[in-house]
Design a protein around this motif. Structure first.
Motif: not given
Lengths: 215, 215, 215, 215
Positions: C160, C210-211, C215, D206, D210, D213, D215
């Motif tokens: 990301a 994961d951040g 996505r 971020t 993120d 969050r 998934r």
DNA sequence: TATGAATGAGAATTCATTCAT
DNA sequence: GATGAATGAATTCTCATTCAT
């Protein structure tokens, strides 16, 4: 019985007029006596005195211009009073009994005023740097007077020949031992303080009076 | 005549090995003894000691970790030595002569070591806050031993009945007077110090020995 | 496994030749690292270091000209070595796995050298007054190189979008927390240190990986 | 915006009554905070504090009995206040938004009180030898409360599964990095401090948001 | 090399005293 | 009168560093 009290004491003083003033001054002197006699001049701080007297440090210095003055006041007034009213010795009484009375009164007065007595001893041990001349004179005069009386008793054969001044010194030395050097006494003798005190008095009398009684 | 000296004294010590160390340490102890015995613990500063010992202040603290330690060293080593080698009293000798000898030796030792003696007296007057237990024990043991001998003499009728411990206390008190309270003595008696000292010794002997001699 | 050792470390040095010298220098550095990392520069004395190193204070200063130099040596050599051999990141590997590996190695190295790590953190907190330019340069170069690799991964859509330098800073921050701020961690989390450490590692991986996973 | 100020702070205090007292005490605390937070406890002298506060050294000690007390006061009162009013997290709000708010407030508070924050970090790095129990308790309680809220969010599926305490630790770690380790940040990132700060905040959000969050 | 010895420059803290109110 | 505030001058003790051996 009390040969002097703090009121009579401070009344010699010039400054204090109102009752409050006298009381405050008394509280300071009391606290200072406690502390100076216990810890010496250098070992005592104005903070401690102020705290013990329940007032602020500047307030202490309002009543006494300096730490030295306060100490001196105590030493030269209160301690002087220890001597002045003390010694009534009757030249016409029985010598041995008069001496016995003297020893006893000396012991009692030191026991009644242990702080004054210790302060004086401590000052002497240091070489008496702050003892004023008037007190020295007073002491000397007192000794001279007593010595003369005792000399009379010796001359008339009522006492064994001895130097009267040294006799007085010996009495002072032995009484001091039991009232000022209690820490040493406690390290040596067993038993309650008052018993030891009585034993000491007995011994002093035995030694001095029997030592002086003509054979 | 000198029952101990500073070399023997410090040799008990663990630390000092080199000659320089011993000398410097000796100089510090000497200066400290002068000052502490004169002005007390609080009345003496490390500056004064360093100056008197001819070295810098940190250098003093290089040899002794703190002012308190230095004082304590002096008090508990040097002063202890004042007692230990002092008193030889022969239980089989003539009681009066043995006591006379004891009094004289006690006076002599105090006169020879006036500073140690004064330091000790000053500590006692303060309540002995820094006197260590071993010295206390030493003193007590010494007194106990002497008291037993004297009690023997009393029991066999050679001395008048008296509490032996109080007798010893009286001897200590009177000898102390002439060696530690010289300021007071000078204020009372006239004449050269040595004469006064002799007079005092004479008086003490008279009082104590005659006081004890059975009638 | 050990990316450097004290021999390699000091061999950069010019002075020490003999084995003994190297050993002594090592002992000093060891002791100094213990103490400086625990108590900081001002909170540590040469006495403490000398004592811990088993030698005299002047001897410490024989090997290191001053306290500051000793500290600097430690900071700039030992700590620098913490970085240099550390980070191998393969630009061709899987980005997520490469980052995971980096985080783990970072944690491990800090755990293996807690003192160096803490010393470095402490210096940074103070504003890094003694960190030399070469180490600064080294660090910057290292970061730049890593950042470039990571940027490549982002550009190719494997991660990301994020600022690569800030990512690295975040990794440093979180690893530091578990290795240098153990006092704080212990105040917060319960359980054995190693468990907490594992939990921390897990959390960091979760957050960062994961951040970053697109996505 | 400022959750507390120095007046409110010291008003908790028992001692200071008069305006002058509060002002002076404030000046001392201010100077001490500057210096302690920059140079640590041992690296700061009373001279420096007195100079910075514009008064004499004894005057500083008139307000705070010792250097240690002054430091402790700062650490345990001012720093404690950093936590107390800080964290309002609404259990009923949107989890991601609540966390975002928390991170931002945490960053802001640390930026607003960089010295308190650095002092605290420095104390933690040393192993927290002077942090008092009440502050420790406060911290722990705060963490526990927050962790419970977060756990609730995880349990209801609004956040990815993670250890809440470690999450909080991670937030502390990263915010600390930007507010206390500025020296390190400056060595790594280019650009004005405020830009770097913003970049840092963006990155933290971020990663953490993120990363959490689901998934 | 190694260390005992020494010290100047501080460091914290104390204390008698002064000042302003 | 009384006291909070302030301080200069010590006072004890520390510490990095130097010196001599």
């Amino acid at each position: 019985m009390r040969p002097f009290d703090s009121d009579a004491d401070t009344s010699v003083h010039t400054k204090p007029r109102t009752r409050i003033q006298r009381e405050k001054e008394g509280a300071i002197l009391e606290a200072a006596l406690d502390l100076f006699s216990e810890n010496g001049f250098s070992g005592t701080t104005l903070d401690q005195i102020a705290l013990a007297a329940g007032m602020s440090k500047p307030n202490v210095l309002y009543y006494f211009p300096s730490k030295e003055e306060l100490y001196s006041e105590l030493l030269n007034r209160r301690v002087a009073n220890c001597f002045a009213p003390l010694e009534s010795m009757n030249p016409n009484g029985d010598p041995i009994e008069e001496l016995r009375g003297y020893i006893r009164r000396k012991m009692e007065i030191s026991r009644a005023y242990p702080r004054e007595s210790r302060l004086y001893a401590s000052e002497m041990l240091r070489g008496a740097p702050m003892l004023c001349d008037s007190v020295r004179g007073l002491m000397r005069a007192l000794i001279d007077a007593k010595a003369e009386i005792i000399q009379g008793w010796i001359d008339s054969g009522h006492l064994a020949p001895i130097d009267p001044k040294h006799l007085i010194i010996a009495i002072w030395a032995t009484t001091r031992q039991y009232t000022n050097f209690t820490a040493e006494i406690r390290g040596i003798a067993t038993g309650a303080d008052s018993e030891v005190f009585e034993g000491g008095m007995q011994t002093i009398e035995t030694l001095i009076l029997d030592g002086l009684r003509p054979r």
